[in-house]
Design a protein around this motif. Sequence first.
Motif, short mmCIF file in Angstrom:
data_model
loop_
_atom_site.label_atom_id
_atom_site.label_comp_id
_atom_site.label_asym_id
_atom_site.label_seq_id
_atom_site.Cartn_x
_atom_site.Cartn_y
_atom_site.Cartn_z
N ALA A 1 -7.95 -1.84 20.95
CA ALA A 1 -7.23 -2.35 19.79
C ALA A 1 -7.74 -1.74 18.49
CB ALA A 1 -7.34 -3.87 19.74
N SER A 2 -9.01 -1.36 18.45
CA SER A 2 -9.55 -0.74 17.23
C SER A 2 -8.86 0.58 16.94
CB SER A 2 -11.06 -0.55 17.34
OG SER A 2 -11.38 0.23 18.48
N ASP A 3 -8.62 1.37 17.98
CA ASP A 3 -7.89 2.63 17.80
C ASP A 3 -6.44 2.36 17.43
OD1 ASP A 3 -7.55 5.50 17.93
OD2 ASP A 3 -6.54 5.21 19.85
N ALA A 4 -5.85 1.32 18.03
CA ALA A 4 -4.48 0.95 17.67
C ALA A 4 -4.39 0.57 16.19
CB ALA A 4 -4.00 -0.20 18.55
N LEU A 5 -5.39 -0.16 15.71
CA LEU A 5 -5.44 -0.49 14.28
C LEU A 5 -5.53 0.77 13.42
CD1 LEU A 5 -7.87 -3.53 14.40
CD2 LEU A 5 -5.60 -3.59 13.37
N SER A 6 -6.37 1.69 13.84
CA SER A 6 -6.52 2.93 13.09
C SER A 6 -5.21 3.69 13.00
CB SER A 6 -7.60 3.81 13.74
OG SER A 6 -7.78 5.01 13.03
N LEU A 7 -4.48 3.77 14.12
CA LEU A 7 -3.19 4.45 14.13
C LEU A 7 -2.20 3.74 13.20
CD1 LEU A 7 -2.75 5.19 17.95
CD2 LEU A 7 -3.43 6.80 16.16
N ALA A 8 -2.16 2.41 13.29
CA ALA A 8 -1.20 1.65 12.50
C ALA A 8 -1.47 1.78 11.00
CB ALA A 8 -1.23 0.18 12.91
N ILE A 9 -2.73 1.69 10.61
CA ILE A 9 -3.09 1.84 9.20
C ILE A 9 -2.77 3.25 8.72
CG2 ILE A 9 -5.03 1.88 7.57
CD1 ILE A 9 -6.27 -0.40 9.29
N SER A 10 -3.09 4.25 9.54
CA SER A 10 -2.85 5.64 9.16
C SER A 10 -1.37 5.93 8.95
CB SER A 10 -3.39 6.59 10.24
OG SER A 10 -4.79 6.50 10.35
N VAL A 11 -0.53 5.34 9.79
CA VAL A 11 0.89 5.68 9.73
C VAL A 11 1.62 4.95 8.60
CG1 VAL A 11 1.89 3.94 11.30
CG2 VAL A 11 2.81 6.28 11.27
N LEU A 12 1.12 3.78 8.21
CA LEU A 12 1.81 3.00 7.17
C LEU A 12 1.25 3.23 5.77
CD1 LEU A 12 2.44 -0.55 8.73
CD2 LEU A 12 4.09 1.28 8.32
N CYS A 13 0.02 3.68 5.66
CA CYS A 13 -0.64 3.77 4.35
C CYS A 13 -0.99 5.21 4.01
CB CYS A 13 -1.92 2.94 4.35
SG CYS A 13 -1.72 1.23 4.84
N ASN A 14 -0.71 5.59 2.79
CA ASN A 14 -1.12 6.89 2.28
C ASN A 14 -2.37 6.74 1.41
OD1 ASN A 14 1.08 8.32 3.41
ND2 ASN A 14 2.39 7.61 1.73
N GLU A 15 -3.12 7.82 1.30
CA GLU A 15 -4.28 7.83 0.41
C GLU A 15 -3.83 7.45 -0.99
OE1 GLU A 15 -7.86 10.88 -0.98
OE2 GLU A 15 -6.41 11.48 0.55
N GLY A 16 -4.59 6.54 -1.63
CA GLY A 16 -4.25 6.09 -2.98
C GLY A 16 -3.44 4.81 -3.01
N GLN A 17 -2.85 4.42 -1.87
CA GLN A 17 -2.16 3.14 -1.80
C GLN A 17 -3.17 2.02 -1.52
OE1 GLN A 17 0.98 4.20 1.22
NE2 GLN A 17 2.38 3.51 -0.40
N ASN A 18 -2.68 0.79 -1.50
CA ASN A 18 -3.56 -0.33 -1.16
C ASN A 18 -3.00 -1.11 0.02
OD1 ASN A 18 -2.03 -2.84 -2.23
ND2 ASN A 18 -2.05 -1.49 -4.03
N ILE A 19 -3.91 -1.78 0.72
CA ILE A 19 -3.58 -2.60 1.88
C ILE A 19 -4.14 -4.00 1.64
CG2 ILE A 19 -5.65 -1.88 3.13
CD1 ILE A 19 -4.03 -2.05 5.72
N LEU A 20 -3.41 -5.01 2.08
CA LEU A 20 -3.81 -6.40 1.90
C LEU A 20 -4.55 -6.89 3.14
CD1 LEU A 20 -0.46 -7.68 0.36
CD2 LEU A 20 -2.50 -6.85 -0.86
N LEU A 21 -5.81 -7.31 2.96
CA LEU A 21 -6.67 -7.70 4.08
C LEU A 21 -7.15 -9.14 3.89
CD1 LEU A 21 -8.97 -4.54 4.31
CD2 LEU A 21 -6.83 -4.97 5.53
#
Length: 380
Positions: free
Chosen positions: A82-102
């Motif tokens: 699941a950790s790799d799945a998270l990495s893929l999901a974050i990479s595909v939805l977020c670009n450098e310079g954007q923000n993510i809500l955690l």
Amino acid sequence: MKVSPNPNKEYISLALGDPTHYGNFKIHENCVDAVITQLKSYKANGYVPSVGVESARIALAKKFSTEEAPLTSEDIVLASGASDALSLAISVLCNEGQNILLPRPGFSLYQTLSESKGIECRYYNLLPDRNWEIDLDHLSSLIDEKTACLLMNNPSNPCGSNFTRQHLESILSLCEIYKLPVICDEIYEDMVYGGNIFYPIADLTKTVPILKISGLAKRYLIPGWRVGWIFIYDYNNILNEVRAGLASLANLILGANSLISSALPDMITNTPQSFYDETNKSLEENAKLSADVLGKIPGLHVIVPQGAMYMMVGINIEEFKDIKNDIEFSEKLVQEESVLCLPGKSFHYPNYVRIVTTAPAEKLNEAYQRIKEFCARHHV
């Protein structure tokens, strides 16, 4: 923490989120047999498609597809846990310079993955007095034109909480307003107890795009076998580029573990319901024991868990004469009593500690007795 445990007391860790650590939570024999069958077939030793073994994706679609949220194998990408799945999901939805809500408190890996990709982390508060529900007003205040997505975790590590259907619908309403896709970490799906019901968030919307993260690790008690997945829920074709991006990103690891992926259809199809029921029963018993004992210790307050295998315990710092914060509490507890709990700072939530409740009952009782004695010594 750079401290040594008390050499005169057996070391007890309540910090590691691995249900196999003490040997009391065991994998079902069907899963072992499934792997042995694939080993002896000599057909599961080579490279596999980067998005995952087709038979595994078909089996997952069949098992998890619902009338409200149908799935096909094309909606599923396998990953190395699941950790790799998270990495893929974050990479595909977020670009450098954007923000993510955690979430705050939340699993530290979310920050590690996001910041490694040049993404700003913005933390929305969870409310302990409401069983760790999201503070939706605070969440709304963090959103701007650079917000890429919301990441949520249900049931929760570190909180042991499980959102109600009503709260999930309120979250989705907010995401609809702000046009936010959701990454939902549901690795502890169905691991709930105490009369609580787990609702997959994708079952509750036809408009908000969802990337669901889950895997074999926790429900099947095999975190080291490293097979996780992403389910893509996108009924309005908003994520077409995301689908293609996930397929490309999956090439980074050339597919998940071939042996376990090949055994997966047998594992998820033929493992009896009694295995899951017994696991949840043991988790519930341990959670009840933990809440009952720790909740009576002066200086501490507990939020009774509803699922997963964790509990957050609050420290009433003003009631201790020589402990200034959760870090100092955790360090002194190790030094004096050889009991390790993770300080709340690890989850961006000071003056709490996280307890993993999967140790055998006798270990938990011993650890909690030591915590009781420790608190008595330091209490005002």
